[in-house]
Design an enzyme around this catalytic site. Structure first.
Site, PDB file in Angstrom:
ATOM      1  N   HIS A  40       0.878  -1.167   0.000  1.00 17.70           N
ATOM      2  CA  HIS A  40       0.000   0.000   0.000  1.00 17.70           C
ATOM      3  C   HIS A  40       0.919   1.221   0.000  1.00 17.70           C
ATOM      4  CE1 HIS A  40      -2.717   3.024   1.793  1.00 17.70           C
ATOM      5  NE2 HIS A  40      -3.732   2.229   1.495  1.00 17.70           N
ATOM      6  N   ASP A  91       3.730  -4.072   7.809  1.00 17.90           N
ATOM      7  CA  ASP A  91       2.489  -3.331   7.703  1.00 17.90           C
ATOM      8  C   ASP A  91       1.388  -4.369   7.940  1.00 17.90           C
ATOM      9  OD1 ASP A  91       0.161  -2.099   7.030  1.00 17.90           O
ATOM     10  OD2 ASP A  91       0.872  -1.305   5.109  1.00 17.90           O
ATOM     11  N   GLN A  98      -3.778  -5.132   7.195  1.00 19.88           N
ATOM     12  CA  GLN A  98      -4.759  -6.097   6.684  1.00 19.88           C
ATOM     13  C   GLN A  98      -4.607  -7.470   7.343  1.00 19.88           C
ATOM     14  OE1 GLN A  98      -7.230  -5.359   4.694  1.00 19.88           O
ATOM     15  NE2 GLN A  98      -6.627  -3.460   3.678  1.00 19.88           N
ATOM     16  N   LYS A 101     -10.114  -0.644  10.368  1.00 19.71           N
ATOM     17  CA  LYS A 101     -10.245  -1.857   9.553  1.00 19.71           C
ATOM     18  C   LYS A 101     -10.527  -3.081  10.421  1.00 19.71           C
ATOM     19  CE  LYS A 101      -6.967  -0.323   6.006  1.00 19.71           C
ATOM     20  NZ  LYS A 101      -7.777   0.207   4.922  1.00 19.71           N
ATOM     21  N   CYS A 135      -4.685   2.403  -3.709  1.00 28.15           N
ATOM     22  CA  CYS A 135      -3.438   2.934  -3.121  1.00 28.15           C
ATOM     23  C   CYS A 135      -2.289   1.943  -3.287  1.00 28.15           C
ATOM     24  CB  CYS A 135      -3.611   3.297  -1.655  1.00 28.15           C
ATOM     25  SG  CYS A 135      -4.821   4.577  -1.384  1.00 28.15           S
TER      26      CYS A 135
HETATM   27  C1  LIG Z   1      -1.978  -2.669   3.713  1.00 24.61           C
HETATM   28  C2  LIG Z   1      -2.417  -1.296   4.144  1.00 24.61           C
HETATM   29  N1  LIG Z   1      -1.521  -0.469   4.699  1.00 24.61           N
HETATM   30  C3  LIG Z   1      -1.870   0.755   5.119  1.00 24.61           C
HETATM   31  C4  LIG Z   1      -3.149   1.227   5.001  1.00 24.61           C
HETATM   32  C5  LIG Z   1      -3.443   2.604   5.467  1.00 24.61           C
HETATM   33  O1  LIG Z   1      -4.337   2.633   6.527  1.00 24.61           O
HETATM   34  P1  LIG Z   1      -4.810   4.035   7.065  1.00 24.61           P
HETATM   35  O2  LIG Z   1      -5.427   4.733   5.881  1.00 24.61           O
HETATM   36  O3  LIG Z   1      -5.810   3.749   8.113  1.00 24.61           O
HETATM   37  O4  LIG Z   1      -3.617   4.756   7.556  1.00 24.61           O
HETATM   38  C6  LIG Z   1      -4.115   0.405   4.407  1.00 24.61           C
HETATM   39  C7  LIG Z   1      -5.509   0.813   4.209  1.00 24.61           C
HETATM   40  O5  LIG Z   1      -5.915   1.738   3.588  1.00 24.61           O
HETATM   41  C8  LIG Z   1      -3.733  -0.882   3.968  1.00 24.61           C
HETATM   42  O6  LIG Z   1      -4.620  -1.705   3.394  1.00 24.61           O
END
Ligand SMILES: Cc1ncc(COP(=O)(O)O)c(C=O)c1O
Lengths: 422, 151
Positions: free
Chosen positions: A137, A214, A217, A240, A380
């Site tokens: 992401h 990270d 998910q 999430k 993203c």
């Molecule tokens: C794998 C992953 N990393 C990071 C994020 C970022 O999360 P957030 O927008 O809550 O910071 C997301 C979700 O949008 C994600 O799916």
């Protein structure tokens, strides 16, 4: 296919009033939990109770409400720590979301690069390497890419195979003696791949690099135990995992947090302050400048309680079952190509796909007309899209409250998409 | 929602059979526009001859709305005067910003009135305007190269 899961989905659904929301003449089939999950009444109620009964700022007042608020906030920290198997609550730093958690870490490196006395593990010099993967992401790509640009470090990445798995064979070449940090996604948000971690963490250890995940998910969907994973840090986000927006978590080992310079500075993160200088508080306070998201922490703790009451093993089993069903049913749709692993092994119930001749925006629009909510776009993860030669995908993602029937509705609605654009 | 209202026959027809697609020479101005939320892209060229739009050529990837919109744009402005083209641009932009209230003047906007329904869907308005934004930008560039200053 009839795996017996212990999740009572009907009972779960009763806790999520939004699932009764009508879009047109049908209840919404919410298949977009990878973007954000819905919240059960227990979470909403815990936040309401806190706000109506105990609201005050934390760590600042001696009055009863202040004490209750502090206890609630620190209690939430302990609750989250226990949920991920962290040895100490002090290793849990609350942030705004995953993005901020990862930036907090990236800026610790950046600040350390400017400080000759900083811990050598954090001091990046030109030619040092930071390793990510091609399936990140943007939240776990751009902070590192920018850090590399500013410090002269080199950003490298582990590629993706045609099947949507990490190219683990390349790990020994990509992670080298010059690598100081490896940060990779535990579960990929576009591909749905659940990455095996041991080979990468072992290689990182071998070369003396810090390594983390990270876990945005993964923490919501599978049991995650930081001690078992043997990593230095993980980042995840409340919204999430059935919790509220506005709160995320950076977990890192105590000795790493100790060594890290703060990212944001200001109130509540100090020991002493004069006009000339400041000594910082110990972690986690050192990283929580300003008034934190207190009610959101309470909500996150309630979300964690909820997930624990379901049992993360049951959550995983339920989603594995849905992933299998979704893949099987989607394969029956003419012109549909799954982007990512096509078997429900080492994968989450997040499935991206393209539909020949129809743009994802149009797919999403027709699905919405059928009250089926999915996400369309690049999610993203533009480099992942590029890797598979697509501009965008349609992504359906399931969670604890989703049913086979909703997946049937998705597949049926895709039939309608084909008709409109035939 | 009413799907037929969004995906009018006219729109689907332009989507399936885009008019004037492909990049051509000569041109004085070129613009590349991206919709960052969905990754849709268009490269659009404008060839100005005197006060006329002598050619509009484009290459794009995108949804039905963005592709049909570029095709409709081509039909409307190709061969028209620069001033008329700018008037259509203003009209179409206004229609897209009408939040479902506008109908559009069929006399001037022709097939583009089919996009009136799109204005109800804020997420799709950007798709419909992508090509037009590229046209506006390419025209400015064309005029910068040809020294015309009065548009
Ligand atoms: C794998 C992953 N990393 C990071 C994020 C970022 O999360 P957030 O927008 O809550 O910071 C997301 C979700 O949008 C994600 O799916």
């Amino acid at each position: 296919m009839e795996a017996v899961t212990k999740l009572d989905v009907e009972a779960v659904r009763a806790d999520f009033p939004i699932l009764k929301r009508m879009i047109g003449d049908r209840p919404v089939a919410y298949l977009d939990s990878a973007a954000t999950s819905q919240k059960p009444v227990q979470v909403v109620e815990a936040m309401r109770r806190f706000t109506e009964h105990s609201n005050a700022n934390i760590s600042r007042s001696v009055h009863t409400l202040g004490a209750e608020a502090t206890e609630a906030y620190e209690g939430a920290r302990a609750r989250v720590a226990a949920f991920i198997g962290a040895p100490s609550a002090d290793e849990v730093v609350f942030t705004k979301n995953s993005t901020e958690a990862i930036n907090l870490l990236a800026y610790a490196f950046q600040n350390a690069a400017l400080d000759p006395h900083a811990d050598p593990r954090l001091r990046l010099a030109p030619g040092d390497e930071i390793v990510v993967t091609e399936m990140e992401h943007h939240a776990n790509l751009i902070p590192w890419q920018q850090l590399a640009r500013r410090t002269g470090a080199v950003l490298k990445w582990i590629g993706i195979t045609d099947h949507g798995r990490l190219d683990l064979e390349s790990v020994p070449e990509v992670i080298t003696e010059r690598t100081k940090l490896v940060s990779f996604t535990h579960v990929a948000n576009l591909l749905g791949t659940v990455n095996p971690t041991s080979q990468i963490t072992a290689r990182a250890r071998e070369v003396g690099a810090l390594v983390g995940l990270d876990a945005s998910q993964s923490v919501p969907h599978i049991p995650v135990n930081v001690a078992e994973l043997g990593v230095d840090f993980i980042a995840f986000t409340g919204h999430k995992m059935l919790g509220p927006t506005g709160i995320g978590v950076l977990w890192a080992k105590a000795d790493l947090l100790d060594a890290m310079p703060p990212f944001l500075t200001g109130g509540s993160m100090i020991k002493t302050v004069t006009m000339e200088q400041t000594t910082f508080a110990e972690a986690p306070a050192k990283f929580e400048a300003g008034t934190p998201p207190i009610a959101e922490a309470v909500g996150l703790a309630a979300a964690v309680d909820y997930l624990d009451s379901l049992g993360m093993e049951n959550v995983r089993a339920h989603e594995k079952e849905l992933a299998g069903y979704m893949l099987e049913r989607l394969e029956t749709v003419d012109g549909l190509t799954v982007i990512g692993p096509r078997v429900p092994i080492g994968r989450s119930a997040t499935v991206s796909f393209t539909l020949e001749g129809v743009h994802p925006h149009d797919v999403g629009q027709v699905l919405d007309a059928e009250a089926v909510a999915v996400r369309v776009g690049h999610h993203c993860a533009k480099p992942t899209c590029d890797r598979f030669g697509v501009n965008a995908t349609t992504r359906a993602s399931a969670y604890v409250y989703n049913t086979h029937e909703e997946i049937d509705r998705l597949v049926e609605a895709l039939g309608r998409v084909r008709k409109v654009f035939s | 929602m009413n799907l037929d209202e969004l995906y009018q026959e006219v729109i689907l027809d332009h989507y399936k059979r885009p008019r004037g697609a492909g990049l051509r020479e000569p041109y004085e101005g070129e613009s590349h526009q991206v919709n960052p939320t969905c990754g849709d892209e268009i490269t659009l060229r404008v060839h100005v001859d005197g006060d006329k739009i002598a050619d509009v050529s484009y290459e794009n990837v995108g949804c039905s709305i963005s592709k049909a919109s570029a095709s409709v744009l081509y039909e409307l402005v190709n061969g028209s005067t620069v001033d008329d083209a700018l008037a259509r641009l203003a009209e179409f932009t206004e229609l897209m910003n009408s939040k479902g209230q506008g109908e559009g003047d069929e006399e001037t906007l022709e097939d583009a009135v089919a996009f009136a329904g799109v204005s109800k869907y804020p997420m799709r308005v950007k798709c419909a305007l992508l090509g037009w934004m590229a046209f506006k930008d390419a025209l400015v560039r064309a005029e910068a190269t040809s020294g015309r200053t009065d548009a």
